[in-house]
Scaffold this active site. Structure first.
Site, mmCIF file in Angstrom:
data_model
loop_
_atom_site.group_PDB
_atom_site.id
_atom_site.type_symbol
_atom_site.label_atom_id
_atom_site.label_comp_id
_atom_site.label_asym_id
_atom_site.label_seq_id
_atom_site.Cartn_x
_atom_site.Cartn_y
_atom_site.Cartn_z
ATOM 1 N N ASP A 122 91.120 52.119 -4.540
ATOM 2 C CA ASP A 122 90.825 53.334 -3.789
ATOM 3 C C ASP A 122 90.548 54.558 -4.666
ATOM 4 O O ASP A 122 90.966 54.633 -5.812
ATOM 5 C CB ASP A 122 92.027 53.680 -2.891
ATOM 6 C CG ASP A 122 92.176 52.730 -1.719
ATOM 7 O OD1 ASP A 122 91.577 51.629 -1.749
ATOM 8 O OD2 ASP A 122 92.901 53.091 -0.775
ATOM 9 N N ASP A 123 89.873 55.498 -4.047
ATOM 10 C CA ASP A 123 89.737 56.893 -4.503
ATOM 11 C C ASP A 123 88.661 57.122 -5.561
ATOM 12 O O ASP A 123 88.495 58.246 -6.014
ATOM 13 C CB ASP A 123 91.067 57.474 -5.013
ATOM 14 C CG ASP A 123 92.097 57.628 -3.908
ATOM 15 O OD1 ASP A 123 91.776 57.310 -2.748
ATOM 16 O OD2 ASP A 123 93.226 58.050 -4.213
ATOM 17 N N HIS A 138 86.231 55.704 2.475
ATOM 18 C CA HIS A 138 87.579 56.286 2.351
ATOM 19 C C HIS A 138 87.537 57.793 2.607
ATOM 20 O O HIS A 138 88.286 58.540 2.006
ATOM 21 C CB HIS A 138 88.116 55.969 0.955
ATOM 22 C CG HIS A 138 89.598 56.130 0.793
ATOM 23 N ND1 HIS A 138 90.518 55.754 1.746
ATOM 24 C CD2 HIS A 138 90.336 56.621 -0.245
ATOM 25 C CE1 HIS A 138 91.736 56.007 1.304
ATOM 26 N NE2 HIS A 138 91.656 56.549 0.101
ATOM 27 N N HIS A 187 94.465 51.994 -7.375
ATOM 28 C CA HIS A 187 93.603 53.179 -7.426
ATOM 29 C C HIS A 187 92.850 53.253 -8.751
ATOM 30 O O HIS A 187 93.448 53.039 -9.810
ATOM 31 C CB HIS A 187 94.433 54.455 -7.254
ATOM 32 C CG HIS A 187 95.091 54.579 -5.913
ATOM 33 N ND1 HIS A 187 96.251 53.912 -5.585
ATOM 34 C CD2 HIS A 187 94.730 55.269 -4.812
ATOM 35 C CE1 HIS A 187 96.577 54.209 -4.335
ATOM 36 N NE2 HIS A 187 95.680 55.020 -3.837
ATOM 37 N N HIS A 216 88.980 62.994 1.381
ATOM 38 C CA HIS A 216 90.346 62.480 1.312
ATOM 39 C C HIS A 216 91.359 63.390 2.018
ATOM 40 O O HIS A 216 92.438 63.699 1.480
ATOM 41 C CB HIS A 216 90.760 62.270 -0.154
ATOM 42 C CG HIS A 216 91.790 61.184 -0.341
ATOM 43 N ND1 HIS A 216 93.147 61.425 -0.336
ATOM 44 C CD2 HIS A 216 91.663 59.857 -0.530
ATOM 45 C CE1 HIS A 216 93.805 60.289 -0.548
ATOM 46 N NE2 HIS A 216 92.920 59.319 -0.658
#
Ligand SMILES: [Zn+2]
Length: 304
Positions: free
Chosen positions: A127-128, A178, A272, A182
Site C-alpha cells: 500500500d501507499d 487506495h 507498505h 489517503h
C-alpha cells in the site's frame, strides 16, 4: 513433498480464478496507514537488518522450474475486470485505451479479509505507493521470487510517478485503488468519497488501460458510503488478515516475526512501500518471502 508442491502449483491455477469470501471479525485498526508513523524505532531496526538480508541466502528457495512462477499462474483473466470491450478512449487519455468499469453487485461489496483457500496460498498487498525510494526495490524482490502482488496505489503518488505505475503493471502485478489523498473516508461526504475514488480509478485506468477492480480504504476504515461507492465504480473492497504494522516501523525483526506468526492459508498480508521510510518493510520482505516459500506457500494476486 515434491509431488505435493506440484499439486499445489496446479491448484494455484484454480486459485487464480477462484472467488473470494469475506471473513468478518478482522476490523482494521491500522490507524495511520501511512503518513504518521512514529520515527522512533527506525534507526535501530534499519541498522540491524542489512547483513541478514543478503539475497544469496535466499536464492536456493526460489523454485527451480520456471513453470512454478506465480506470475503467469495468476495472470489468468479475471471475470470481474473483463468488461466487454468498451475500450473507448477517455476524454484526457494519454494513449492507452480505457475500459469502462462495471459496477459490482451489492452482495460483493463487503470487505474481503482472506482468500477462500485451503491450500497454502497467500496474497501479498502493498500500500501507499508508488514511491521511487522503495517501489523499484520491492518490484525487484518480487521478480526474484516470482511473486505476483497487488499494489494499492494512492492517486496523487501515481500522478507524480506514472512511470512506476506502468512498471508495476508491466511486471504483471495488480494495480488497485487506495484513494487520491489517503483521507479517513468516514469523515467525508459522499461526493468527496466519490471524487477520491473516481479520480484515482480514472488515472489508473488511463495509465494501465483497464480500470482497477479492487479498492482499499485508508486504514481499513470503511464506511457504508465508501463500500457502495466503490462497488458503483466497479471495485470490490479488500481488507487484510495479517497486519505487521510495518508503517509504524517497529523494526525489521518485529515485522518479519509478526507476519510469519500470523500467516495461514488464504492470508492477505498488508505491507507498505510508500507513506514514509519503508526500508524496514523492504528488509522484512527479503527475510520472510523465502521463509514462506520454503514452507510451501505460494503467492497470488486475487483476480478482479
Ligand atoms: Zn494506506
Amino acid at each position: 513433498m515434491l509431488s505435493d508442491r506440484h499439486t499445489s502449483r496446479r491448484l494455484l491455477l484454480v486459485a487464480a480464478g477462484m472467488s473470494l469470501l469475506g471473513v468478518a471479525g478482522c476490523q482494521g485498526s491500522q490507524g495511520a496507514d501511512g503518513g504518521s508513523a512514529t520515527p522512533g524505532a527506525e534507526a535501530a531496526g534499519a541498522a540491524s537488518d542489512g547483513p541478514a538480508a543478503a539475497p544469496a541466502s535466499a536464492a536456493p528457495s526460489v523454485p527451480s522450474a520456471p513453470s512454478a512462477s506465480s506470475v503467469p499462474q495468476s495472470a489468468a483473466p479475471s471475470p470481474v475486470s473483463s468488461a466487454p470491450a468498451s475500450s473507448a478512449p477517455g476524454p484526457a487519455a494519454s494513449g492507452s485505451p480505457v475500459a469502462a468499469p462495471r459496477p459490482v453487485a451489492a452482495a460483493e461489496s463487503k470487505p474481503v479479509y482472506e482468500l477462500d483457500a485451503e491450500r497454502r496460498v497467500v496474497a501479498l498487498t502493498i500500500d501507499d505507493g508508488p514511491d521511487p525510494r522503495h517501489t523499484p526495490t520491492v518490484l525487484a524482490l518480487l521478480e526474484q521470487y516470482r511473486i505476483r502482488a497487488t499494489f494499492f496505489l494512492i492517486g496523487e503518488n501515481a500522478a507524480v510517478h506514472p512511470d512506476l505505475v506502468r512498471e508495476i503493471a508491466a511486471r504483471g502485478h495488480h494495480i488497485a485503488n487506495h484513494t487520491w489523498t489517503h483521507p479517513d473516508l468516514r469523515n467525508l461526504s459522499d461526493a468527496r468519497i466519490r471524487d477520491e475514488l473516481e479520480r484515482t480509478s480514472d488515472l489508473l485506468n488511463k495509465a494501465t488501460g483497464k480500470p482497477p477492480t479492487w479498492f482499499r480504504a485508508p486504514g481499513g476504515d470503511w464506511s457504508t458510503a465508501s463500500l457502495k461507492i466503490a462497488a458503483d465504480l466497479g471495485m470490490r473492497n479488500m481488507a487484510w488478515s495479517v497486519d505487521p504494522r510495518d508503517w509504524a516501523r517497529p523494526g525489521t525483526a518485529v515485522i518479519t516475526d509478526r507476519i510469519l506468526k500470523d500467516v495461514r492459508p488464504g492470508a492477505i498480508v498488508l505491507n507498505h512501500d510508500g507513506g514514509g521510510d519503508r526500508s524496514q518493510t523492504v528488509a522484512a520482505l527479503k527475510k520472510y518471502l523465502p521463509v514462506l516459500i520454503d514452507s510451501g506457500y505460494y503467492f497470488t494476486a486475487p483476480p478482479g
